[in-house]
Design a protein around this motif. Structure first.
Motif, PDB file in Angstrom:
ATOM      1  N   VAL A   2      16.909  69.169   8.991  1.00 38.94           N
ATOM      2  CA  VAL A   2      18.109  69.884   8.538  1.00 38.94           C
ATOM      3  C   VAL A   2      19.332  69.474   9.361  1.00 38.94           C
ATOM      4  O   VAL A   2      20.469  69.545   8.875  1.00 38.94           O
ATOM      5  CB  VAL A   2      17.906  71.416   8.573  1.00 38.94           C
ATOM      6  CG1 VAL A   2      16.885  71.843   7.533  1.00 38.94           C
ATOM      7  CG2 VAL A   2      17.499  71.904   9.957  1.00 38.94           C
ATOM      8  N   ALA A   3      19.130  69.023  10.606  1.00 40.23           N
ATOM      9  CA  ALA A   3      20.249  68.510  11.393  1.00 40.23           C
ATOM     10  C   ALA A   3      20.794  67.226  10.787  1.00 40.23           C
ATOM     11  O   ALA A   3      22.005  66.984  10.793  1.00 40.23           O
ATOM     12  CB  ALA A   3      19.807  68.273  12.838  1.00 40.23           C
ATOM     13  N   ASN A   4      19.896  66.401  10.244  1.00 41.09           N
ATOM     14  CA  ASN A   4      20.340  65.177   9.584  1.00 41.09           C
ATOM     15  C   ASN A   4      21.089  65.485   8.291  1.00 41.09           C
ATOM     16  O   ASN A   4      22.045  64.782   7.931  1.00 41.09           O
ATOM     17  CB  ASN A   4      19.152  64.265   9.307  1.00 41.09           C
ATOM     18  CG  ASN A   4      18.565  63.689  10.588  1.00 41.09           C
ATOM     19  OD1 ASN A   4      19.158  63.795  11.652  1.00 41.09           O
ATOM     20  ND2 ASN A   4      17.389  63.087  10.479  1.00 41.09           N
ATOM     21  N   LEU A   5      20.675  66.526   7.584  1.00 37.31           N
ATOM     22  CA  LEU A   5      21.419  66.940   6.390  1.00 37.31           C
ATOM     23  C   LEU A   5      22.825  67.388   6.769  1.00 37.31           C
ATOM     24  O   LEU A   5      23.794  67.093   6.056  1.00 37.31           O
ATOM     25  CB  LEU A   5      20.673  68.065   5.664  1.00 37.31           C
ATOM     26  CG  LEU A   5      19.355  67.694   4.988  1.00 37.31           C
ATOM     27  CD1 LEU A   5      18.703  68.941   4.385  1.00 37.31           C
ATOM     28  CD2 LEU A   5      19.564  66.646   3.900  1.00 37.31           C
ATOM     29  N   HIS A   6      22.942  68.089   7.895  1.00 39.08           N
ATOM     30  CA  HIS A   6      24.271  68.499   8.354  1.00 39.08           C
ATOM     31  C   HIS A   6      25.109  67.281   8.729  1.00 39.08           C
ATOM     32  O   HIS A   6      26.306  67.206   8.389  1.00 39.08           O
ATOM     33  CB  HIS A   6      24.145  69.438   9.552  1.00 39.08           C
ATOM     34  CG  HIS A   6      25.460  69.775  10.190  1.00 39.08           C
ATOM     35  ND1 HIS A   6      26.422  70.514   9.538  1.00 39.08           N
ATOM     36  CD2 HIS A   6      25.983  69.450  11.416  1.00 39.08           C
ATOM     37  CE1 HIS A   6      27.482  70.644  10.330  1.00 39.08           C
ATOM     38  NE2 HIS A   6      27.237  70.001  11.458  1.00 39.08           N
ATOM     39  N   THR A   7      24.491  66.318   9.411  1.00 43.24           N
ATOM     40  CA  THR A   7      25.195  65.092   9.778  1.00 43.24           C
ATOM     41  C   THR A   7      25.745  64.391   8.541  1.00 43.24           C
ATOM     42  O   THR A   7      26.910  63.964   8.506  1.00 43.24           O
ATOM     43  CB  THR A   7      24.253  64.140  10.534  1.00 43.24           C
ATOM     44  OG1 THR A   7      23.761  64.798  11.706  1.00 43.24           O
ATOM     45  CG2 THR A   7      24.964  62.852  10.925  1.00 43.24           C
ATOM     46  N   ASN A   8      24.912  64.266   7.521  1.00 41.46           N
ATOM     47  CA  ASN A   8      25.345  63.581   6.302  1.00 41.46           C
ATOM     48  C   ASN A   8      26.360  64.401   5.512  1.00 41.46           C
ATOM     49  O   ASN A   8      27.164  63.848   4.757  1.00 41.46           O
ATOM     50  CB  ASN A   8      24.133  63.256   5.434  1.00 41.46           C
ATOM     51  CG  ASN A   8      23.217  62.236   6.107  1.00 41.46           C
ATOM     52  OD1 ASN A   8      23.617  61.568   7.049  1.00 41.46           O
ATOM     53  ND2 ASN A   8      21.995  62.137   5.620  1.00 41.46           N
ATOM     54  N   ALA A  37      17.760  70.086  15.253  1.00 39.34           N
ATOM     55  CA  ALA A  37      18.290  69.447  16.454  1.00 39.34           C
ATOM     56  C   ALA A  37      19.792  69.660  16.539  1.00 39.34           C
ATOM     57  O   ALA A  37      20.436  70.118  15.593  1.00 39.34           O
ATOM     58  CB  ALA A  37      17.965  67.947  16.457  1.00 39.34           C
ATOM     59  N   GLY A  38      20.355  69.290  17.677  1.00 41.11           N
ATOM     60  CA  GLY A  38      21.786  69.445  17.907  1.00 41.11           C
ATOM     61  C   GLY A  38      22.523  68.123  17.887  1.00 41.11           C
ATOM     62  O   GLY A  38      21.928  67.048  17.798  1.00 41.11           O
ATOM     63  N   GLY A  39      23.837  68.213  17.968  1.00 42.54           N
ATOM     64  CA  GLY A  39      24.692  67.031  17.984  1.00 42.54           C
ATOM     65  C   GLY A  39      26.102  67.441  18.368  1.00 42.54           C
ATOM     66  O   GLY A  39      26.334  68.549  18.872  1.00 42.54           O
ATOM     67  N   PHE A  40      27.059  66.573  18.111  1.00 43.54           N
ATOM     68  CA  PHE A  40      28.446  66.896  18.438  1.00 43.54           C
ATOM     69  C   PHE A  40      29.368  66.136  17.497  1.00 43.54           C
ATOM     70  O   PHE A  40      28.997  65.101  16.923  1.00 43.54           O
ATOM     71  CB  PHE A  40      28.773  66.544  19.893  1.00 43.54           C
ATOM     72  CG  PHE A  40      28.731  65.067  20.193  1.00 43.54           C
ATOM     73  CD1 PHE A  40      29.889  64.293  20.151  1.00 43.54           C
ATOM     74  CD2 PHE A  40      27.533  64.451  20.522  1.00 43.54           C
ATOM     75  CE1 PHE A  40      29.856  62.931  20.418  1.00 43.54           C
ATOM     76  CE2 PHE A  40      27.490  63.084  20.798  1.00 43.54           C
ATOM     77  CZ  PHE A  40      28.654  62.328  20.745  1.00 43.54           C
ATOM     78  N   VAL A  59      21.623  73.374  19.290  1.00 45.44           N
ATOM     79  CA  VAL A  59      21.616  73.444  17.833  1.00 45.44           C
ATOM     80  C   VAL A  59      22.814  74.283  17.376  1.00 45.44           C
ATOM     81  O   VAL A  59      22.942  75.443  17.772  1.00 45.44           O
ATOM     82  CB  VAL A  59      20.311  74.072  17.317  1.00 45.44           C
ATOM     83  CG1 VAL A  59      20.344  74.187  15.794  1.00 45.44           C
ATOM     84  CG2 VAL A  59      19.111  73.254  17.770  1.00 45.44           C
ATOM     85  N   PRO A  60      23.701  73.730  16.547  1.00 47.74           N
ATOM     86  CA  PRO A  60      24.887  74.489  16.133  1.00 47.74           C
ATOM     87  C   PRO A  60      24.566  75.444  14.979  1.00 47.74           C
ATOM     88  O   PRO A  60      23.571  75.272  14.259  1.00 47.74           O
ATOM     89  CB  PRO A  60      25.855  73.394  15.685  1.00 47.74           C
ATOM     90  CG  PRO A  60      24.967  72.303  15.179  1.00 47.74           C
ATOM     91  CD  PRO A  60      23.733  72.343  16.040  1.00 47.74           C
ATOM     92  N   ALA A 115      16.297  81.466  18.095  1.00 48.30           N
ATOM     93  CA  ALA A 115      17.336  81.372  17.064  1.00 48.30           C
ATOM     94  C   ALA A 115      16.786  80.702  15.805  1.00 48.30           C
ATOM     95  O   ALA A 115      17.138  81.091  14.678  1.00 48.30           O
ATOM     96  CB  ALA A 115      18.537  80.597  17.600  1.00 48.30           C
ATOM     97  N   ILE A 116      15.929  79.706  15.984  1.00 43.65           N
ATOM     98  CA  ILE A 116      15.298  79.052  14.834  1.00 43.65           C
ATOM     99  C   ILE A 116      14.407  80.044  14.092  1.00 43.65           C
ATOM    100  O   ILE A 116      14.427  80.122  12.854  1.00 43.65           O
ATOM    101  CB  ILE A 116      14.491  77.829  15.317  1.00 43.65           C
ATOM    102  CG1 ILE A 116      15.447  76.709  15.746  1.00 43.65           C
ATOM    103  CG2 ILE A 116      13.533  77.335  14.234  1.00 43.65           C
ATOM    104  CD1 ILE A 116      14.770  75.551  16.454  1.00 43.65           C
TER     105      ILE A 116
END
Length: 435
Positions: free
Chosen positions: A177-183, A209-212, A226-227, A266-267
């Motif tokens: 789901v983090a990759n879906l958010h990235t895309n 996962a998280g990112g920025f 994780v945002p 949180a997850i």
């Protein structure tokens, strides 16, 4: 499909914390980072406690134009057997290009790159997945990846592409789901649209996962918390289907164990929130398999190989940007690849940043564009050191001697300390000995 429950990515840096963490049902380990005959004691203890261990591969390149490498498949199968895993996972990505199909040098990305969502790419991917399935002792699941760039002329959405892949091969899906958010941020793709098209019954488990974000580009770092938007996407998914397992990924900048435990809570809350909305709850089951399409022939593979090689060459070798790609985004991706390459080389050869000090990273980033990786990160470290030495660097004589000794010790067929004589056949080695 086995229900996995709540998991976390096992990494050596947090091994002790993972063992003590409450509520962990399973862990995922990077397949290439473990040896079947020498499993870490921490993983063995987890297995003895009944914790499931899943190997997660990163180097097969199932989305590449070539057929999967037999040695890599054998290695992945050995790890699944050694760990007693119920499944193994890999990525829908290409990681290398060039070679016989294009009559050009082999190039390594050192990273997961997106596959064009075209019929040719789908035909090749389906055959590669079937080859992998036949070689593995347990079921395979494949993961959607994050991307900074989009291919021109795509023929399907991500949901349609994944649906056909699962439909034609029966492969399970690892939905990140983090990759879906990235895309969503980088390519304007709505995760809800993907969920509406995906075969949710084929989901094996879910990554979180998280990112920025920097300058309007989302970087899937696996090194940040994780945002909220990622948790919201997880809630949306949980309102449509009950995932068999959910796993928190963290690869760098590891926080204190208490912070990881808060992220796991949180997850869990995001899953509960989605489950409360589901009416009725859907649970993944066996995905019905349609008749397979014909195998991809060599011409189809070549049609895919040519654009993949052109793209990878532009990213790692500084060749012209292929027509139809966003030049700015391609530049961002190229810099990200070079930065990741510098970081990984520093990990596999930690002596280099110790010898070079603060000059290591600038020197490597200056070296990378004209010297694409062709043989893995350890070979890359040796080639980088050789490049510096042939250029008479570093300027400090003591550092140069230390770098030369390091290079000579590792560049032959066996360590110098294990060889009665050292034969320097290559001209570069003779040149280095004269310095």
């Amino acid at each position: 499909m086995k229900r996995l429950g709540t998991g976390i990515g096992w990494r050596p840096e947090i091994a002790d914390a993972v063992e003590r963490m409450p509520g962990i049902d399973w862990v995922e380990v990077v397949a290439e980072n473990v040896c079947p005959g020498h499993l870490p004691d921490s993983l063995l203890r987890l297995r003895e406690r009944g914790v499931t261990v899943v190997p997660h591969g990163v180097s097969l390149g199932l989305g590449g134009a070539d057929r999967p490498d037999e040695a890599r498949l054998t290695a992945l199968a050995e790890r699944a057997q050694a760990l007693g895993s119920p499944l193994v996972t890999e990525h829908i990505a290409f990681v290398r290009a060039g070679g016989p199909l294009t009559a050009s040098p082999r190039l390594e990305a050192g990273h997961l790159l997106p596959v064009p969502r075209t019929r040719d790419a789908l035909d090749v991917l389906c055959e590669n997945v079937r080859i992998a399935q036949d070689a593995l002792p347990v079921p395979l699941a494949v993961e959607n990846i994050a991307a900074l760039i989009s291919w021109p002329g795509e023929e399907m959405t991500e949901g349609q592409f994944l649906y056909e892949l699962a439909d034609r091969t029966g492969v399970r899906l690892l939905i990140d789901v983090a990759n879906l958010h990235t895309n969503h941020v980088n390519r304007g793709e709505d995760p809800a649209d993907a969920f509406a098209e995906l075969p949710l019954e084929a989901i094996a488990y879910v990554h979180v996962a998280g990112g920025f974000e920097r300058d309007g580009v989302w970087h899937d770092s696996h090194a940040h918390p994780v945002p909220r938007p990622v948790l919201d996407i997880l809630t949306d998914l949980a309102s449509r289907v009950s995932p068999p397992g959910v796993l928190l990924e963290r690869d760098e900048n590891f926080p204190e164990p208490a912070e990881l435990e808060r992220e796991l809570r949180a997850i869990g809350e995001a899953l509960e929130k989605g489950g409360a909305k589901a009416a009725p709850a859907r649970t993944p089951s066996d995905h019905a398999l349609s008749a397979p399409a014909p195998a991809a022939d060599d011409l189809t593979r070549q049609r895919l190989a040519l654009p993949q090689t052109a793209l990878l060459s532009a990213l790692v070798a500084g060749t012209p940007v292929p027509e139809g790609f966003d030049r700015v985004r391609l530049g961002v991706q190229a810099r990200a690849l070079a930065g990741k390459r510098a970081d990984v080389v520093a990990k596999v050869a930690p002596e280099l940043p110790r010898i070079l000090g603060t000059a290591y990273r600038p020197a490597f980033l200056a070296y990378a564009p004209g010297h694409p990786m062709t043989g893995g990160y350890r070979r890359d470290a040796l080639d980088f050191a050789e490049h510096l030495l042939l250029a008479g660097r570093p300027q400090d004589a003591a550092a140069r001697r230390a770098l030369r000794e390091w290079w000579l010790e590792r560049s032959g067929p066996a360590p110098r300390s294990h060889r009665p004589t050292v034969r320097l056949a290559r001209a570069t080695r003779r040149a280095l000995l004269r310095r």
